[in-house]
Scaffold this motif. Sequence first.
Motif, short mmCIF file in Angstrom:
data_model
loop_
_atom_site.label_atom_id
_atom_site.label_comp_id
_atom_site.label_asym_id
_atom_site.label_seq_id
_atom_site.Cartn_x
_atom_site.Cartn_y
_atom_site.Cartn_z
N UNK A 141 34.46 -31.41 -2.74
CA UNK A 141 33.22 -30.83 -3.23
C UNK A 141 33.38 -29.33 -3.34
N UNK A 142 32.96 -28.73 -4.44
CA UNK A 142 33.04 -27.28 -4.63
C UNK A 142 32.09 -26.57 -3.67
N UNK A 143 31.02 -27.23 -3.29
CA UNK A 143 30.04 -26.60 -2.41
C UNK A 143 30.63 -26.28 -1.05
N UNK A 144 31.51 -27.13 -0.52
CA UNK A 144 32.05 -26.91 0.82
C UNK A 144 33.00 -25.72 0.85
N UNK A 145 33.62 -25.38 -0.28
CA UNK A 145 34.56 -24.25 -0.32
C UNK A 145 33.79 -22.94 -0.17
N UNK A 146 32.63 -22.84 -0.80
CA UNK A 146 31.87 -21.59 -0.77
C UNK A 146 30.74 -21.60 0.24
N UNK A 147 30.75 -22.55 1.12
CA UNK A 147 29.74 -22.65 2.15
C UNK A 147 29.86 -21.45 3.09
N UNK A 148 28.78 -20.71 3.36
CA UNK A 148 28.88 -19.52 4.21
C UNK A 148 29.40 -19.81 5.60
N UNK A 149 29.24 -20.97 6.11
CA UNK A 149 29.69 -21.26 7.47
C UNK A 149 31.10 -21.83 7.52
N UNK A 150 31.72 -22.03 6.37
CA UNK A 150 33.05 -22.66 6.39
C UNK A 150 34.12 -21.68 6.82
N UNK A 151 35.21 -22.20 7.30
CA UNK A 151 36.32 -21.35 7.77
C UNK A 151 37.00 -20.64 6.61
N UNK A 152 36.96 -21.20 5.41
CA UNK A 152 37.58 -20.58 4.25
C UNK A 152 36.90 -19.26 3.92
N UNK A 153 35.59 -19.22 3.94
CA UNK A 153 34.86 -18.00 3.63
C UNK A 153 35.11 -16.94 4.69
N UNK A 154 35.17 -17.34 5.97
CA UNK A 154 35.48 -16.40 7.04
C UNK A 154 36.87 -15.81 6.85
N UNK A 155 37.80 -16.64 6.45
CA UNK A 155 39.16 -16.16 6.22
C UNK A 155 39.17 -15.14 5.07
N UNK A 156 38.38 -15.39 4.03
CA UNK A 156 38.32 -14.46 2.91
C UNK A 156 37.77 -13.12 3.33
N UNK A 157 36.74 -13.10 4.13
CA UNK A 157 36.11 -11.84 4.52
C UNK A 157 36.96 -11.04 5.50
N UNK A 158 37.84 -11.67 6.23
CA UNK A 158 38.69 -10.93 7.16
C UNK A 158 40.09 -10.69 6.62
N UNK A 159 40.62 -11.62 5.86
CA UNK A 159 42.00 -11.49 5.39
C UNK A 159 42.13 -10.51 4.24
N UNK A 160 41.21 -10.53 3.30
CA UNK A 160 41.33 -9.63 2.14
C UNK A 160 41.31 -8.15 2.53
N UNK A 161 40.39 -7.69 3.38
CA UNK A 161 40.46 -6.27 3.79
C UNK A 161 41.75 -5.94 4.54
N UNK A 162 42.23 -6.86 5.33
CA UNK A 162 43.48 -6.64 6.06
C UNK A 162 44.65 -6.49 5.09
N UNK A 196 44.49 -5.60 1.95
CA UNK A 196 44.29 -4.35 1.23
C UNK A 196 44.78 -3.16 2.05
N UNK A 197 44.46 -3.14 3.34
CA UNK A 197 44.90 -2.07 4.23
C UNK A 197 46.41 -2.03 4.34
N UNK A 198 47.04 -3.19 4.48
CA UNK A 198 48.51 -3.25 4.55
C UNK A 198 49.14 -2.72 3.28
N UNK A 199 48.61 -3.11 2.13
CA UNK A 199 49.14 -2.63 0.85
C UNK A 199 48.98 -1.12 0.74
#
Length: 192
Positions: free
Chosen positions: A25-46, A48-51
């Motif tokens: 389901x596409x809804x579960x990928x963008x669910x605010x409580x899912x682990x995927x969204x948490x990973x996006x909000x923490x991994x992308x800034x990290x 970017x900082x490394x780059x």
Amino acid sequence: MVVELVGPAGERAPALERGGKPPVSRRSIYNPGSSTNTMRTTLLPFLFLCFALISLPEPATGVALAAQASPTPTPGTNPSFVTDGGSGPCSAEFTVTGLDGKPVFAALISVHIAYGLGGMHKLDMSVYTSQEGKGKFTGIPAKVKKPPLEFQAKKNELVGIATVDPAAECEARHDIILERPKPTPPPTSEKK
């Protein structure tokens, strides 16, 4: 056996047969409580900082493979015949002459310096002499791994050597006389 799946918002997924795979389901990928969204909000800034840190220019250190010409000339010397290693307070000035006592223009003076803990830092410096036969090295470290330093001068087939211990003489001035190298005898082979 029929298995019924219920999503986080209470929606019902189609029933599955035994061994079947649940539908994605596409809804579960963008669910605010899912682990995927948490990973996006923490991994992308990290990432970017490394780059950003990797793409920054390196700070100038005393380690250099080839020393650069000194940007600030000292009074009385031509800046193109001075090289700065940027690794210490010492300097060495040389006057290169031939066997006839005349200064040698464009003789190459070279030195290899190992310094620091265990000689891990290396510095290779070279400078060509002026019309007066003068060449100067600045920014030489006071403590080197294997003193004295060996400055080798050469022009065509003529060579000369001067040694300097920066710990003993931090502002050294020496003459180098260029001469033909002595022929080395061929190796002798003994048969028994």
